[in-house]
Design a protein around this motif. Structure first.
Motif, PDB file in Angstrom:
ATOM      1  N   VAL A  87       0.873  -1.171   0.000  1.00 26.13           N
ATOM      2  CA  VAL A  87       0.000   0.000   0.000  1.00 26.13           C
ATOM      3  C   VAL A  87       0.912   1.224   0.000  1.00 26.13           C
ATOM      4  CG1 VAL A  87      -1.778   1.296   1.223  1.00 26.13           C
ATOM      5  CG2 VAL A  87      -1.772  -1.213   1.321  1.00 26.13           C
ATOM      6  N   ILE A 134      -3.090   4.983  -0.152  1.00 28.33           N
ATOM      7  CA  ILE A 134      -3.600   5.623   1.058  1.00 28.33           C
ATOM      8  C   ILE A 134      -3.690   7.124   0.849  1.00 28.33           C
ATOM      9  CG2 ILE A 134      -1.246   5.631   2.012  1.00 28.33           C
ATOM     10  CD1 ILE A 134      -2.512   5.574   4.821  1.00 28.33           C
ATOM     11  N   TYR A 177      -8.064   2.857   8.298  1.00 23.20           N
ATOM     12  CA  TYR A 177      -7.096   2.488   9.322  1.00 23.20           C
ATOM     13  C   TYR A 177      -7.596   3.006  10.674  1.00 23.20           C
ATOM     14  CZ  TYR A 177      -3.826   1.057   5.638  1.00 23.20           C
ATOM     15  OH  TYR A 177      -3.213   0.417   4.571  1.00 23.20           O
ATOM     16  N   VAL A 199      -1.525  -5.622   8.333  1.00 21.12           N
ATOM     17  CA  VAL A 199      -0.853  -4.569   7.586  1.00 21.12           C
ATOM     18  C   VAL A 199       0.124  -3.867   8.520  1.00 21.12           C
ATOM     19  CG1 VAL A 199      -2.725  -2.922   8.046  1.00 21.12           C
ATOM     20  CG2 VAL A 199      -1.172  -2.507   6.135  1.00 21.12           C
ATOM     21  N   CYS A 246       3.409   2.457   8.742  1.00 22.17           N
ATOM     22  CA  CYS A 246       4.286   2.934   7.670  1.00 22.17           C
ATOM     23  C   CYS A 246       5.760   2.635   7.966  1.00 22.17           C
ATOM     24  CB  CYS A 246       4.084   4.431   7.476  1.00 22.17           C
ATOM     25  SG  CYS A 246       5.165   5.135   6.213  1.00 22.17           S
ATOM     26  N   LEU A 289       2.926  -1.069   4.284  1.00 21.13           N
ATOM     27  CA  LEU A 289       2.557   0.325   4.049  1.00 21.13           C
ATOM     28  C   LEU A 289       3.809   1.194   3.982  1.00 21.13           C
ATOM     29  CD1 LEU A 289       0.457   2.675   3.969  1.00 21.13           C
ATOM     30  CD2 LEU A 289       0.495   2.637   6.476  1.00 21.13           C
ATOM     31  N   SER A 323       4.329   5.177   2.941  1.00 24.61           N
ATOM     32  CA  SER A 323       3.365   6.241   2.700  1.00 24.61           C
ATOM     33  C   SER A 323       3.837   7.405   1.848  1.00 24.61           C
ATOM     34  CB  SER A 323       2.892   6.811   4.055  1.00 24.61           C
ATOM     35  OG  SER A 323       2.302   5.818   4.840  1.00 24.61           O
TER      36      SER A 323
END
Length: 538
Positions: A21, A46, A133, A265, A268, A296, A298
């Protein structure tokens, strides 16, 4: 007999892409995010505030991103967001912003968490956001925690468990994947994992009694996703590895012991707890080895691309088992089949009437009003007189994301007091603020945001309380523990966020138009314990 699924025959690169992601910068798809979707087939993206103008723009952006994936022959994306409510909300304009977790905790009613999550989820779904989230189910039992605070429902694990499970049910009834966070618990830390690696030294018995209880409840409620914390817990993994990268924590505890089989998940990997130690490349490999399903990252394209390539190489050279990739991919695609594969985004003309409605706003107002907590009123100074001159002092230290809204003249406490007929002068606190004219005001309302972290805010509040003790009311608009910084104040009200609906509710309570209904969702001191309300106990 094992059934062959479409994704079983994908290339390794396409399989790996679905496990990531990524975030990007801008209100429209950038060339970089297009490249990542088209050539790497990433599993999701995201949204942050940098991607968001208003509801209509988000709807358009979601459609454009899904169109890129579809034209490239890739599965639909998960579109994720941190829309916790209250002070943590990426999307504000054009939607119904719900109260945050601690405000909901102050209502004492689990229905507040379920109903607000359902309405929020319905609006997100209409905008093409399919993974939230949220909720944050960390237990806020450390007053020095720099990152959780009002993002938690309470300092009591049973309250967090009950409201967190209710929120999971609400989001998922709206067909948005709930993502409880931050496993196995980030509440009792004094370090922000955005900047360093927190270490939590509690033993397993304590972790079972406090930190893990809300996650057990969320698993029982069927949460689609769980987000890991970049927190080191030696009692669970003595190696010193952060939980995000820990096989004993993810596979041993979460999978095998707690029986969770949904998507895991990572938080970040550009947060310093990972970025400054392992880096996103090794971090991604180690997280997947540990049992995470989605990674993740970001912010930075170069780090995103490097992590993708590193995971592919790790599988090719045997460092990371392809079976682990397949296991993660199966979880991801199973949830996508449930949530996104067969439901295209409806045109804006069909959904705009269902977002930010008066019905939805009424839900937010109801629970905002139910959260306002009168902690003490020893004057008594309430209700404020509408006729008398009233000075409202605001803190200079406020988040950039809400400063304009709060101080623009149409989103402040003084604004709402004035709207409801009070005689108001409003000023912003700063180092040079003069106190010479305090005597000209019959009533003073000092507003603090998080006084323990901001000396100017703390010192000015203390000085005003000292100079005008018989005329001063204090209102905290984030951290209810602010009372400990100026305990001499005679009247103190806790409002857990400085969003307009919360401030409007606070103004109504100050003026006597609304009875304070909230009860403390955490202990301030022995004199003001969990569940306390001066409206009840006075």
């Amino acid at each position: 007999m094992t059934t062959t699924r479409e994704w079983d025959n994908w290339s390794l690169k396409k399989k790996v892409g679905q496990l990531f992601v990524f975030g990007f910068h801008g209100f429209e798809p950038t060339a970089q995010i297009k490249q990542l979707i088209e050539t790497s087939g990433i599993g999701g993206t995201i949204y942050f505030s940098r991607n968001v103008k208003d509801a209509k723009q988000v709807h358009k952006l979601s459609g454009e991103l899904q169109s890129i994936a579809r034209k490239a022959g890739n599965p639909p994306l998960f579109v994720a967001i941190d829309q916790e409510g209250g002070m943590v909300a990426r999307l504000v304009d054009g939607v119904t912003l719900m109260p945050g977790n601690m405000a909901l905790g102050a209502t004492g009613d689990k229905e507040s968490a379920r109903e607000t999550a359902f309405v929020c989820g319905e609006e997100l779904r209409q905008l093409g956001v399919t993974m939230n989230y949220a909720p944050c189910i960390d237990v806020n039992n450390n007053p020095d925690n720099p990152v959780i605070n009002v993002r938690s429902y309470s300092d009591r694990s049973d309250v967090v468990a009950e409201l967190g499970a209710a929120a999971v049910a609400g989001y998922q009834a709206a067909r948005v994947a709930a993502t409880v966070k931050h496993f196995p618990g980030h509440g009792d830390t004094a370090v922000d994992s955005h900047h360093a690696l927190p270490i939590l030294l509690h033993g397993r018995d304590r972790l079972d009694a406090i930190e893990l209880k809300p996650f057990r409840a969320a698993i029982e409620a069927g949460t689609d996703c769980i987000m890991t914390a970049h927190v080191c817990l030696p009692a669970l993994d003595p190696s010193g590895v952060p939980s995000t990268l820990s096989e004993p924590v993810i596979t041993g505890l979460l999978r095998k012991e707690l029986g969770y089989d949904g998507i895991v998940v990572t938080d970040c990997l550009e947060m310093d707890a990972i970025d400054k130690t392992y880096g996103p490349e090794q971090g991604a490999i180690k997280a997947l080895q540990a049992g995470a399903d989605m990674v993740l990252i970001s912010h930075t394209f170069d780090k995103q691309w490097a992590a993708l390539e590193a995971v592919v190489r790790a599988v090719e050279n045997g460092e990371l088992a392809e079976a682990r990739i397949n296991e993660a991919l199966n979880r991801i695609m199973t949830l996508k089949e449930k949530l996104v594969l067969e439901e295209p985004l409806l045109p804006w003309s069909q959904v705009e009437w269902e977002i930010g409605t008066e019905v939805n706003r009424a839900v937010a107002i109801k629970w905002s009003e139910a959260s306002v907590t009168l902690v003490k009123d020893e004057g008594p100074l309430l209700p404020l007189s509408r006729e008398k001159s009233t000075l409202v002092l605001w803190p200079k230290i406020v988040p950039v994301s809400v400063a304009d809204e709060m101080l623009s003249g149409d989103g402040s406490l003084g604004h709402f007091l004035g709207e409801y007929g009070a005689n108001i002068v409003e000023r912003q606190m700063d180092d040079d603020h003069p106190f010479a004219d305090l005597e000209t005001f019959s009533q003073i309302v000092v507003v603090t945001y998080d006084a323990s972290k901001h000396p100017v805010e703390r010192d000015i509040a203390r000085e005003v309380v000292k100079l005008a003790p018989e005329r001063t009311i204090a209102v905290s608009v984030r951290n209810p523990l602010d009372l400990l910084l100026y305990p001499e104040v005679k009247t103190y009200m806790a409002v857990y966020e400085c969003r307009p609906l919360a401030l409007a509710a606070a103004a109504r309570v100050l003026l006597g138009d609304l009875k304070p209904q909230g009860k403390l969702p955490l202990e301030i001191s022995a004199a003001y314990p969990f569940g306390w309300s001066a409206a009840v106990h006075s």
